[in-house]
Design an enzyme around this catalytic site. Structure first.
Site, short mmCIF file in Angstrom:
data_model
loop_
_atom_site.label_atom_id
_atom_site.label_comp_id
_atom_site.label_asym_id
_atom_site.label_seq_id
_atom_site.Cartn_x
_atom_site.Cartn_y
_atom_site.Cartn_z
N ARG A 104 6.23 -4.55 2.69
CA ARG A 104 5.42 -4.32 3.61
C ARG A 104 4.20 -5.39 4.12
O ARG A 104 4.10 -5.54 5.34
CB ARG A 104 4.41 -3.09 3.34
CG ARG A 104 5.16 -1.94 3.23
CD ARG A 104 4.35 -0.79 2.85
NE ARG A 104 5.22 0.54 2.69
CZ ARG A 104 4.95 1.59 2.51
NH1 ARG A 104 3.68 1.90 1.85
NH2 ARG A 104 5.66 2.56 2.43
N ARG A 158 1.77 -2.73 -2.77
CA ARG A 158 2.57 -1.86 -3.15
C ARG A 158 3.63 -1.55 -2.64
O ARG A 158 3.89 -1.67 -1.13
CB ARG A 158 1.63 -0.37 -2.96
CG ARG A 158 2.57 0.75 -3.45
CD ARG A 158 1.72 1.89 -3.38
NE ARG A 158 1.44 2.58 -1.90
CZ ARG A 158 2.40 3.32 -1.31
NH1 ARG A 158 3.54 3.44 -1.64
NH2 ARG A 158 1.80 3.39 -0.04
N LEU A 211 3.32 7.84 -4.51
CA LEU A 211 3.84 9.32 -5.29
C LEU A 211 4.06 9.20 -6.77
O LEU A 211 3.57 9.86 -7.59
CB LEU A 211 4.78 9.90 -4.40
CG LEU A 211 4.48 10.17 -2.94
CD1 LEU A 211 5.34 10.89 -2.20
CD2 LEU A 211 3.15 10.57 -2.72
C1 LIG Z 1 0.91 8.76 6.39
C2 LIG Z 1 1.17 8.55 4.92
C3 LIG Z 1 2.34 8.28 4.41
C4 LIG Z 1 2.87 7.97 3.21
N1 LIG Z 1 3.85 8.16 2.65
C5 LIG Z 1 4.10 7.89 1.47
C6 LIG Z 1 5.50 8.01 1.08
O1 LIG Z 1 6.21 8.33 1.28
N2 LIG Z 1 5.55 7.60 -0.55
C7 LIG Z 1 4.53 7.00 -1.30
O2 LIG Z 1 4.67 7.01 -2.33
N3 LIG Z 1 3.34 7.17 -0.75
C8 LIG Z 1 3.01 7.59 0.53
N4 LIG Z 1 1.63 7.21 1.08
C9 LIG Z 1 0.74 7.09 0.13
C10 LIG Z 1 0.33 8.25 -0.80
O3 LIG Z 1 0.61 9.27 0.08
C11 LIG Z 1 -0.90 8.26 -1.34
O4 LIG Z 1 -1.52 7.09 -2.01
C12 LIG Z 1 -1.29 9.49 -2.42
O5 LIG Z 1 -0.79 10.57 -2.07
C13 LIG Z 1 -2.70 9.56 -2.91
O6 LIG Z 1 -2.74 10.58 -3.86
P1 LIG Z 1 -4.03 10.67 -4.66
O7 LIG Z 1 -3.80 11.99 -5.33
O8 LIG Z 1 -4.30 9.66 -5.50
O9 LIG Z 1 -5.16 11.05 -3.57
P2 LIG Z 1 -5.48 11.91 -2.30
O10 LIG Z 1 -3.84 12.66 -2.09
O11 LIG Z 1 -6.14 11.21 -1.16
O12 LIG Z 1 -6.20 13.11 -2.82
C14 LIG Z 1 -7.64 12.63 -3.01
C15 LIG Z 1 -8.29 14.07 -3.30
O13 LIG Z 1 -9.65 13.70 -3.60
C16 LIG Z 1 -10.66 14.69 -2.99
N5 LIG Z 1 -11.99 13.98 -2.95
C17 LIG Z 1 -12.07 12.74 -2.47
N6 LIG Z 1 -13.38 12.48 -2.76
C18 LIG Z 1 -13.81 13.40 -3.11
C19 LIG Z 1 -15.30 13.78 -3.42
N7 LIG Z 1 -16.29 12.90 -3.44
N8 LIG Z 1 -15.53 14.84 -3.83
C20 LIG Z 1 -14.71 15.88 -4.19
N9 LIG Z 1 -13.36 15.69 -3.91
C21 LIG Z 1 -12.91 14.51 -3.13
C22 LIG Z 1 -9.89 15.16 -1.81
O14 LIG Z 1 -10.42 16.39 -1.44
C23 LIG Z 1 -8.34 15.12 -2.28
O15 LIG Z 1 -8.03 16.50 -2.79
C24 LIG Z 1 1.48 7.63 2.48
C25 LIG Z 1 0.29 7.45 2.81
C26 LIG Z 1 0.17 7.73 4.12
C27 LIG Z 1 -1.41 7.69 4.72
#
Ligand SMILES: Cc1cc2nc3c(=O)[nH]c(=O)nc-3n(C[C@H](O)[C@H](O)[C@H](O)COP(=O)(O)OP(=O)(O)OC[C@H]3O[C@@H](n4cnc5c(N)ncnc54)[C@H](O)[C@@H]3O)c2cc1C
Length: 637
Positions: free
Chosen positions: A330, A435, A441
């Site tokens: 990327r 990344r 994921l």
């Molecule tokens: C459009 C898009 C497509 C993508 N496609 C891919 C893909 O195909 N393959 C891949 O590997 N990755 C992909 N990614 C990246 C991947 O989706 C994310 O990096 C990953 O889902 C992040 O997961 P996470 O559980 O760490 O955080 P998140 O899914 O961002 O979850 C964060 C959580 O924290 C909570 N939260 C945040 N701050 C607070 C707070 N202060 N108090 C309480 N709760 C809070 C939110 O409510 C949420 O529940 C993509 C990203 C985007 C934007």
């Protein structure tokens, strides 16, 4: 200070086994005595909360959405990597490890990345057992496709909705624990501070977003799974609620922030159309399996794409990177797109776009096959642009997408505050300076399903359960801090909305701390951010009160934290006098425009310690040692 990543000793392939052998256990009957807080219920948090609940711990799980099913992870489109080698095309755990280290431009810890590659296969088994409907091939085996930075097909997918399907799987597992009583769910709850007692993480302060009540929650350990900070750019592919608040507050309580300048600009997004926009839309990298990226050879060529003959097109990724072609990583693909647009060869309004063309694939495979693979993405594209990408090429341009930086964690995912663990995109752990697609994921689920349950036990086994209660004076102090900040925000009654400030911050960040940074541009950003922050605290307008649902207040709190974090990001970019992965310093490039790393002076993780509002943050370094993949200049040519 020189930081130690706490990796196990011995051969790489035995490290995780060795560590698990060393870690203390909590016996099954004692597990129910321990309380664990999980903040954030995207894929990392939901999988962690479900796993810890299944093991018998008392889990309290928080997210700001009305349901974990709306976590930002739902947006993930393209897929999840694993080293299963189902297509038998040469993949292996070592190759996934190798690709990830190289893709991250040699700025990640070898031990973590090898563990990630090993666990990748277990994730697929776990998700299949949960019923995640991964795509299958004609024979019924799980299908794979390719993502950037790899020459094998190792990406498992569920059409263009992989994140959603994985999240439904994790949510199912979480619901089972909620029903069993091991997990208590707190939706619409925002963590606004971390509570540290005697140097150990002991709880959080939470605002109920519906009633406005501020409450204390005490526990024996806290897991932050709150996602990435890319919305510091205002316009990004992230969900609009994604923010830095939880990790930044933890930083202010003593957790080190690692590599904040490493942000990923994704090459395939729908171009910006104007000031009215509040977010940008990703067109999954998976599209580059079948789409070819090009611009006209001559600047200012206004002909419709189909009227430009083959000989007058520049398939610049295929030309520059013949080995990886359209699937160059990327950071490289984004910079190449910027380069051709800077030369005046960009397409669409403002010349800020390149074509992603499916004509060859449609001719080869048929429209139906392309629709089967990416139908929902084509529909999304048409809804937003009113253009049919089966008939004319998509227009795409790079946009902020992912945060490789995050809170510093050791091999056990423990931050610099004992008892505070950080999972998923919120930590800095596995992707170095760039990344690879479909690896986020994988990392979030490895952290949540397979790592935290082992490493947190070691901490708990050394901790007396329930020792600190919410009546402790540290909780009272932290609650007062949160309440007085809210009061202050509401009292300003200025003339500009939080979104106005966010937009201004975003344009400073995109212009000066974006895809290409210079000493000069970073200096400008470091001058303007504090000015904007000062104006915010004088002039932000927040209607309503704090005793009710107030989304303007929520937004203002998050923007206030971005206004502080942005400065740390620019500072980190300034001190890193090299180019690596997504961090491109114009002063440090090869004659052919590729990134010039400086391994002698910058082969380290930069971990920043908060030193008070009036002081400068202190930089600690964790040296990175490469024993299994020799340091080399990255080449995708
Ligand atoms: C459009 C898009 C497509 C993508 N496609 C891919 C893909 O195909 N393959 C891949 O590997 N990755 C992909 N990614 C990246 C991947 O989706 C994310 O990096 C990953 O889902 C992040 O997961 P996470 O559980 O760490 O955080 P998140 O899914 O961002 O979850 C964060 C959580 O924290 C909570 N939260 C945040 N701050 C607070 C707070 N202060 N108090 C309480 N709760 C809070 C939110 O409510 C949420 O529940 C993509 C990203 C985007 C934007």
């Amino acid at each position: 200070m020189i930081l130690n990543g706490n990796s196990p000793s011995g051969p790489l392939a035995q490290m995780w086994d060795r560590r698990r052998q060393e870690l203390k256990l909590v016996n099954p009957a004692n597990k129910r005595k321990y309380k664990i807080i999980v903040v954030g219920l995207g894929l990392a948090g939901a999988s962690a909360a479900a796993t810890l609940g299944e093991l018998g711990y008392q889990v309290e799980a928080f997210c700001f959405q009305d349901s974990p099913r709306r976590g930002h992870s739902i947006a993930a489109q393209g897929g999840i990597n694993a080293a299963k080698n189902y297509p038998s095309d040469g993949d292996s755990i070592f190759r996934l490890f190798h690709d990830t280290i190289k893709g991250g431009d040699f700025r990640a810890r070898e031990s973590n990345v090898y563990r990630l590659a090993t666990l990748s296969n277990l994730i697929i088994d776990q998700c299949v057992a949960q019923g995640v409907p991964f795509a299958r091939d004609y024979a019924g085996y799980l299908d794979n496709r390719s993502f950037g930075g790899a020459q094998v097909s190792r990406t498992f997918y569920a059409r263009g909705q992989t994140g959603q399907q994985l999240l439904l799987g994790a949510y199912g597992a979480l619901s089972r624990q909620i029903h069993a009583g091991t997990v208590r769910l707190f939706p619409r709850s925002e963590m606004l501070d971390l509570v540290v007692v005697n140097g150990q993480a002991r709880g959080i302060i939470v605002r109920d977003l519906v009633t406005g009540m501020v409450n204390s929650f005490a526990a024996d350990a806290v897991c932050l799974c709150t996602g990435g900070y890319t919305n510091v750019f205002n316009l990004s592919t992230n969900a609009m609620g994604s923010n830095v608040t939880a990790t930044f507050r933890a930083y202010m309580k003593g957790a080190y922030f690692a590599n904040p300048c490493y942000t990923q600009i994704h090459p395939t997004c729908i171009p910006v159309t104007g000031e009215h926009q509040s977010k940008l839309t990703l067109m999954s990298e998976s599209l580059r399996n079948d789409g070819r990226v090009w611009v006209p050879k001559t600047g200012g060529d206004k002909r419709a794409p189909r009227d430009i003959p083959e000989g007058e097109r520049d398939y610049f990724l295929e030309r520059k990177y013949p080995s990886f072609g359209n699937l160059a990583p990327r950071d490289i693909a984004s910079r190449a797109a910027k380069e051709v647009c800077d030369e005046g060869r960009g397409v669409g309004p403002g010349g800020r776009g390149v074509y992603l063309d499916f004509a060859d694939s449609i001719a080869r495979l048929g429209k139906e096959k392309i629709a089967e693979r990416y139908g929902n993405l084509f529909e999304m594209y048409q809804k937003i642009t009113a253009e049919n990408a089966y008939d004319r090429p998509m227009r795409i341009y790079p946009a902020p997408h992912y945060a490789m930086g995050g809170l510093w964690v050791d091999y056990n995912l423990q931050s610099s505050i004992p008892g505070l663990f950080v999972l998923g995109e919120a930590n800095f752990s596995d992707h170095g300076a760039n990344r690879l697609g479909a690896s986020a994921l994988m990392q979030g689920l490895a952290d949540g399903y397979f790592i935290i349950s082992h490493t947190i036990a070691d901490h708990l086994a050394r901790t007396e359960p329930g020792k600190v209660r919410p009546e402790h004076e540290e909780f009272k102090r932290a609650e007062e801090g949160v309440n007085s900040r809210t009061k202050k925000l509401l009292s300003i009654k200025g003339g500009k909305t939080a979104s106005d400030f966010h937009r201004q911050l975003g344009s400073i960040m995109w212009e000066h701390v974006g895809m290409a940074r210079t000493r000069e541009s970073l200096g400008i950003a470091l001058g303007r951010i504090p000015e904007l922050r000062a104006e915010f605290w004088e002039n932000v307008a927040i209607p309503g009160s704090g005793a009710q649902l107030n989304q303007e207040l929520e937004k203002a709190g998050r923007v206030a934290d971005f206004l502080e974090f942005a400065e740390l990001m620019a500072l980190d970019a300034l001190q890193r006098e090299e180019s690596c992965g997504g961090h491109f310093r114009v002063e440090h490039q090869m004659p052919d425009g590729e990134a010039r790393r400086d391994d002698e002076n910058f082969c380290y993780v930069a971990a920043w310690q908060f030193r008070g509002r009036d002081g400068s943050p202190e930089l600690h370094k964790e040296p990175l040692i490469f024993e299994n993949i020799p340091l080399a200049t990255r080449s995708y040519k």
